[in-house]
Design an enzyme around this catalytic site. Sequence first.
Site, PDB file in Angstrom:
ATOM      1  CD  GLU A   1      38.702  37.768  35.985  1.00 50.96           C
ATOM      2  OE1 GLU A   1      37.871  38.450  35.382  1.00 50.96           O
ATOM      3  OE2 GLU A   1      39.237  38.098  37.042  1.00 50.96           O
TER       4      GLU A   1
ATOM      5  CD  GLU B   1      38.230  42.457  34.291  1.00 51.26           C
ATOM      6  OE1 GLU B   1      37.048  42.148  34.002  1.00 51.26           O
ATOM      7  OE2 GLU B   1      38.788  42.066  35.326  1.00 51.26           O
ATOM      8  CG  ASN B   2      39.017  40.390  27.496  1.00 48.59           C
ATOM      9  OD1 ASN B   2      39.383  39.512  28.255  1.00 48.59           O
ATOM     10  ND2 ASN B   2      37.812  40.412  26.939  1.00 48.59           N
TER      11      ASN B   2
ATOM     12  CG  HIS C   1      32.650  47.118  36.615  1.00 47.21           C
ATOM     13  ND1 HIS C   1      32.454  46.983  37.969  1.00 47.21           N
ATOM     14  CD2 HIS C   1      33.390  46.052  36.249  1.00 47.21           C
ATOM     15  CE1 HIS C   1      33.066  45.899  38.404  1.00 47.21           C
ATOM     16  NE2 HIS C   1      33.640  45.304  37.372  1.00 47.21           N
ATOM     17  CD  GLU C   2      33.740  44.910  32.630  1.00 47.20           C
ATOM     18  OE1 GLU C   2      34.902  44.460  32.642  1.00 47.20           O
ATOM     19  OE2 GLU C   2      32.863  44.510  33.424  1.00 47.20           O
TER      20      GLU C   2
ATOM     21  CD  GLU D   1      35.792  42.070  39.180  1.00 44.97           C
ATOM     22  OE1 GLU D   1      35.092  43.067  38.927  1.00 44.97           O
ATOM     23  OE2 GLU D   1      36.392  41.446  38.288  1.00 44.97           O
TER      24      GLU D   1
END
Length: 857
Positions: free
Chosen positions: A131, A267-268, A300-301, A323
């Site tokens: 990203e 966040e893959n 978060h991820e 986000e």
Amino acid sequence: MDPYRLPRTVVPSRYDIRLEPDLTTLTFRGEESIAIQVAEPVSEIVLNAVELIVDEAVVVDAQGHEQRAAVTLDEAAERCRLAVAAPLATGTGRLRLAFRGTLNDKLRGFYRSVYKDPSGVPRTMAATQFEATDARRAFPCWDEPAFKAVFSVTLAIDPTLTAVSNTRVASETREGARKIVRFADSIVMSTYLVAIVVGELEQTEPTLVGPTPVRIWCVPGKRRLAAFGQEIAVASLKFFEDYYGLPYPGDKLDLLAIPDFAAGAMENLGAITFRETALLVDERAASHAELQRVADVVAHENAHMWFGDLVTMSWWNGIWLNEAFATFMEMLAVDAWKPEWQRWVAFGVSRAAALSVDGLHSTRPIEFPVRAPREADAMFDVLTYEKGASVLRMLEQYLGPDVFRVGVHEYLVRHRFANADTGDLWAALGRASQQPIPAVMDGWIFAPGYPLVSVGVEGRELVLRQQRFTYLAEPLRWFGAASATPAPPARWQVPVQVRIAAGGREMVERVLLTEPETRRSLPAGFESLVANEGGHGFYRVRYDDGLLERLLGRLPGLGAIERFNLVNDAWAVSVAGLMPQARYLELTARFRDERDKNVWSILIASFHTLNRLVTPADRPKLEALVRDRAAGALAALGWTPRAGEDELTRQLRGDLIRALGTLGNDQAVQARAAELYAGHERGAAPVDPNVLPALIAVLGHAGDEGRYHEFFERFRTAKTPQEEQRYLYALTAFPQPALVEQTLARTINGDIRTQDAPFVVRSLLMAVHSREIAWEFVKKQWDTMDRLYPKHGLRRMAEGVIGLATPSLEADVHRFFHERRIDLGGKTLEQYLEQLRVAVALREREGAALSAYLARY
Ligand SMILES: [Zn+2]
């Protein structure tokens, strides 16, 4: 045609990718076979590639006609053009490519990370970070979020190594000297979410959440630090399945700690990558702040697995929604997991950071049109994450949490495996709530800034007024003031909750302030009121003098977040020149009995800012003021935890010791810190993990050369990522010029990882004792740093110029950036310069008055 968007005449639906990384030569080879849909009979296919050599390209069209394509690489446009002699038949075809590249050291694309194993031997691993637009550095692809496809990844690796990708391993076979690891098909997803990690890796025992195994991966020797991360990973995965009302979209969930990592985490889908400090931690040796960081980032991820991965923004202008939403959900999940952490109160600190930047003329709307993807680079900032999450929280509280959740569920169901935009979320929330969401939200999302709500009592009436809050009356003038800010709305739709105390009772009144001014009659027996009740609003409150005095007399009746906002808003209003500094400093004296760590953090932050402004002659007096405010609280808490004491109080003890020992230059605290640290090091008397980091910081501040070398060794040989960070940042606290020089040298000589170096320099720029030396160094070494540091490194480092708060340094900063024509992306530089101006303007306006006030200390 938009030069930043790929043509849609040929689009991918599936990639079969085989990569063969070589960790010795630091190169890789790849082959891919891409299923394509040809919509028009074109004779050219355009996709993205950069820093790759494409050796071969063959296209087979829907009629089975196979053609070799002529390949042209346009490095500047990051594109690869494939030309064929005969136009392609429409329908399903296939594209086969063979290509090569290098495992770079810039922490983007397909890159290498070098670390030392437990016996001190350097080792190399390979990882990806795609990203926003770096998948094209690993394999040619349609590298835009809307081109979702299935990915089937196969890796040919050294048999002694381990490979992880987004999905489960489908098969493992041998092919000559290579191990062939084939992964299962992914869900339909965007290129920026593909992940590959290859190296000597250790994994934890998986925990099952429904059918999903959750594991932590790290380099050998660090598995003992994985338990806490795994615990929050499992807890938050369960929380999100329940909250979203949808099962986890992947087939397994791996969380990987990478020794070199530019961002915090990525966040893959199914293979989330982290910097080590954000995932690995020794629960028994970590402070509350260090644990909270791991919990936050992991939650978060995980939140992104649905919001971002399953449903993805159509284009980069939608980054904010990804986000902001993940940040908002991270709070909900951590709050549900550890209610005793009072996560929403601590979120006040994040909201305050967003209010600071958004109070600048050079702020920007949360969402704005993005043409080139690089325009979105500067979107990864406090306005996207913290302002975005704040306004979502405000909306959630306004609509009610249950209604909000129904809308989110509906949005995810409707757009899963596809792309969506802000308008789609508003539509879903509108259907759930039967409210005109865009009317309420557009002012917060598409316009810059936020309101200052002035609250007063006139006669028997409550009067609320709104105006835009800014620190400076006029926008900053400087050489590059180019981009025009969209005109702010005349007013916002502000959901104001007011808690009114009258006749011995309390009542909450909800007002949607849509006009410049509104009036309500006050009940009989009116005593006092709190505007922004509960503290969720993204605005500042300025009380009239009478109301403020009444509130200060009733502080224990306010919630912690309300006291936090009271201090934070008073400080901002005084920095903006709407309240004398002396009045603010008087106000801080009313908080000597405060016991909330977040309220203290805002008080201490304001003292730090003042420390950068006062004259050297006044500095000892400011130190005395800090001691006057904070010493009583520490004395009341004592230096050692009491039985049954909660984690937040322990953290507050550490914060007070740190503030007194550094900013307050309290010699008794420094001496005690040295004593306790020595006892801890001998193993005679272990110190509470919340206090130990503070001791290290204090000893750095008061330390000599011997201590510096001791701390550097401890940094080099640290046993946990947190310990490494404590000693690393303590190196920036030593005031001796020669030691400042040494630390600076280490930011470019390889002693300090490039993932950390920009932040170390930023600290040195912000601190009074080191800022001038650091600034000279930055000017001299800018090009070297530009070459060494990862993308965004300079942008993060340069934030430190806000600390150069003297008129002559400010002028020099302008000169440097002007002469060098430096662009930090978006409005970043403009924002730093305006923040610097705010600080210097405060000094110019209030210097004499501050000096007079401090004379009493
Ligand atoms: Zn995120």
